[in-house]
Design a protein around this motif. Structure first.
Motif, mmCIF file in Angstrom:
data_model
loop_
_atom_site.group_PDB
_atom_site.id
_atom_site.type_symbol
_atom_site.label_atom_id
_atom_site.label_comp_id
_atom_site.label_asym_id
_atom_site.label_seq_id
_atom_site.Cartn_x
_atom_site.Cartn_y
_atom_site.Cartn_z
ATOM 1 N N ASN A 96 0.654 -1.561 -0.172
ATOM 2 C CA ASN A 96 -0.313 -0.327 0.459
ATOM 3 C C ASN A 96 0.940 1.508 0.190
ATOM 4 O OD1 ASN A 96 -2.466 1.313 0.194
ATOM 5 N ND2 ASN A 96 -2.561 1.441 2.680
ATOM 6 N N THR A 97 1.399 2.064 -1.156
ATOM 7 C CA THR A 97 1.984 2.801 -1.452
ATOM 8 C C THR A 97 1.589 4.024 -1.060
ATOM 9 O OG1 THR A 97 2.691 2.911 -3.918
ATOM 10 C CG2 THR A 97 4.640 1.285 -2.229
ATOM 11 N N SER A 98 0.556 4.011 -1.497
ATOM 12 C CA SER A 98 -0.714 5.325 -1.809
ATOM 13 C C SER A 98 -1.430 5.733 -0.534
ATOM 14 C CB SER A 98 -1.272 5.671 -3.127
ATOM 15 O OG SER A 98 -2.311 4.189 -2.780
ATOM 16 N N SER A 99 -1.273 5.167 0.240
ATOM 17 C CA SER A 99 -2.066 4.622 1.468
ATOM 18 C C SER A 99 -3.226 4.918 1.603
ATOM 19 C CB SER A 99 -1.141 6.859 2.725
ATOM 20 O OG SER A 99 -0.050 6.357 2.684
ATOM 21 N N ALA A 100 -3.582 4.216 0.717
ATOM 22 C CA ALA A 100 -5.104 3.643 0.268
ATOM 23 C C ALA A 100 -5.621 3.245 1.453
ATOM 24 C CB ALA A 100 -5.189 3.214 -1.500
ATOM 25 N N ALA A 135 -4.955 2.900 6.486
ATOM 26 C CA ALA A 135 -3.351 2.362 5.812
ATOM 27 C C ALA A 135 -3.176 1.906 7.421
ATOM 28 C CB ALA A 135 -2.489 3.764 5.274
ATOM 29 N N GLY A 179 -11.559 8.722 -1.763
ATOM 30 C CA GLY A 179 -9.766 8.558 -1.761
ATOM 31 C C GLY A 179 -9.300 7.311 -3.039
ATOM 32 N N PRO A 180 -8.402 7.188 -2.788
ATOM 33 C CA PRO A 180 -8.233 5.966 -3.373
ATOM 34 C C PRO A 180 -8.704 4.263 -2.107
ATOM 35 C CG PRO A 180 -5.987 6.672 -2.119
ATOM 36 C CD PRO A 180 -7.562 7.748 -2.791
ATOM 37 N N LEU A 228 -7.248 -0.064 -2.421
ATOM 38 C CA LEU A 228 -7.322 -1.161 -2.385
ATOM 39 C C LEU A 228 -7.398 -2.175 -2.390
ATOM 40 C CD1 LEU A 228 -4.779 -2.129 -4.032
ATOM 41 C CD2 LEU A 228 -3.856 -2.379 -0.980
ATOM 42 N N ASN A 251 -10.902 5.258 -8.610
ATOM 43 C CA ASN A 251 -9.918 5.350 -7.624
ATOM 44 C C ASN A 251 -9.852 4.402 -6.783
ATOM 45 O OD1 ASN A 251 -8.516 7.668 -6.252
ATOM 46 N ND2 ASN A 251 -10.630 8.180 -5.913
ATOM 47 N N PHE A 258 -8.206 0.310 -6.955
ATOM 48 C CA PHE A 258 -6.702 -0.366 -7.333
ATOM 49 C C PHE A 258 -6.914 -2.178 -6.663
ATOM 50 C CE2 PHE A 258 -5.989 3.970 -7.048
ATOM 51 C CZ PHE A 258 -5.293 4.005 -8.329
#
Length: 236
Positions: free
Chosen positions: A108-112, A132, A157-158, A160, A177, A179
Motif C-alpha cells: 500500500n504505497t499510496s496510503s489507500a 493504512a 480517495g484510493p 486497495l 480510485n 486499485f
C-alpha cells in the motif's frame, strides 16, 4: 521463550507457521483446494520438524477465526482446540480479514484504504475497510457487490482491494480510485504475528465456547422433488 503454532484455513490456501516471541521459525503452505482435512496435520508436523520443536514446547495455538470457508474454518478450529485441550495451553483467535490486510499492507504505497475480500459465493464477499495503519473504518460484513459498492470511500480517495473475493469484483467496481492486488491470501505467518501481540496482552479464547466467525449461517439446500403425476386407467 513463548512458541506459538498458527493455523490459517479460512480460504482454499492452507498454511501453518511457528513463531518464537514473534519471530518466524518455520512455515508450510499448500494451495490445493479441499485439502485442509488431509494436509493440515501434515503441515503441522513439517513445521515442528523444521524448527526442531516438540508439541510439549508450545505456549499457545493460534487459529484464523473467520470469516471464510465454512469447512476450512471448522477444520482449523477443531484441530486448534484439540491441541489446546491436549496440551493445556491457550487458544488465540485472529480475524481472517485482519490477517489478510497485514499481508497486503506493505504493497500500500499510496496510503489507500485497505479492503480485504474473501469470496462468499456468487457476487457476495466478506469484507472490511481499514485505513493504512490497520484502523477499522467499517466493520466486517457480508456484502453483495454491484456498481455502487464502496462509492463513498472511492469518491473520497484510493481504495486497495485484495483477497480471493476481489478478482470477481474488478469488472464491477470501476472507479479511478479503485486499485486491485492479485494473489493475496491470508497466511499463518501473519496470524502468528498478530497472535503474538494478543498473547502479550493475554487476549485468549474460551476453549469451551469459542466458535469460528462464520458471519452467515451455513445454508444447506434441499433438492426440490418434482412429482410427476401419472394417470392410470383402471378397468373394473
Amino acid at each position: 521463550m513463548s512458541i506459538i503454532l498458527s493455523l490459517e484455513t479460512s480460504t482454499h490456501v492452507c498454511s501453518v507457521a511457528l513463531h518464537a516471541d514473534g519471530t518466524l521459525l518455520a512455515s508450510a503452505v499448500t494451495y490445493r483446494e479441499q485439502s485442509h482435512a488431509s494436509k493440515l496435520a501434515v503441515l503441522i508436523d513439517q513445521v515442528l520438524q523444521l524448527a526442531d520443536v516438540t508439541m510439549a514446547q508450545l505456549s499457545a495455538v493460534a487459529v484464523s477465526s473467520g470469516p471464510g470457508s465454512y469447512t476450512g474454518l471448522r477444520i482449523g478450529t477443531s484441530t486448534a482446540k484439540g491441541l489446546c485441550y491436549a496440551l493445556n495451553i491457550p487458544l488465540i483467535g485472529v480475524g481472517a480479514l485482519d490477517s489478510l490486510a497485514w499481508v497486503a499492507g506493505p504493497f500500500n504505497t499510496s496510503s489507500a484504504l485497505l479492503c480485504p475480500m474473501i469470496d462468499a459465493r456468487r457476487m457476495e464477499v466478506y469484507c472490511q475497510l481499514l485505513d493504512a495503519q490497520y484502523g477499522v473504518v467499517s466493520p466486517v460484513e457480508a456484502k453483495v457487490i454491484d456498481t455502487e459498492s464502496f462509492r463513498a470511500p472511492l469518491e473520497a480517495g484510493p481504495v486497495l482491494f485484495f483477497g480471493n473475493g476481489a478478482a470477481k469484483c474488478q469488472g464491477v467496481i470501476q472507479h479511478k480510485n479503485a486499485f486491485f492486488l492479485e494473489d493475496v491470501h491470508p497466511t499463518a505467518d501473519t496470524v502468528g504475528k498478530l497472535a503474538w501481540e494478543k498473547f502479550q496482552r493475554n487476549e485468549t479464547e474460551d476453549l469451551v465456547t469459542f466458535e469460528p466467525f462464520y458471519l452467515k449461517e451455513f445454508m444447506i439446500k434441499t433438492p426440490v422433488k418434482h412429482e410427476i403425476a401419472t394417470a392410470v386407467n383402471k378397468t373394473v
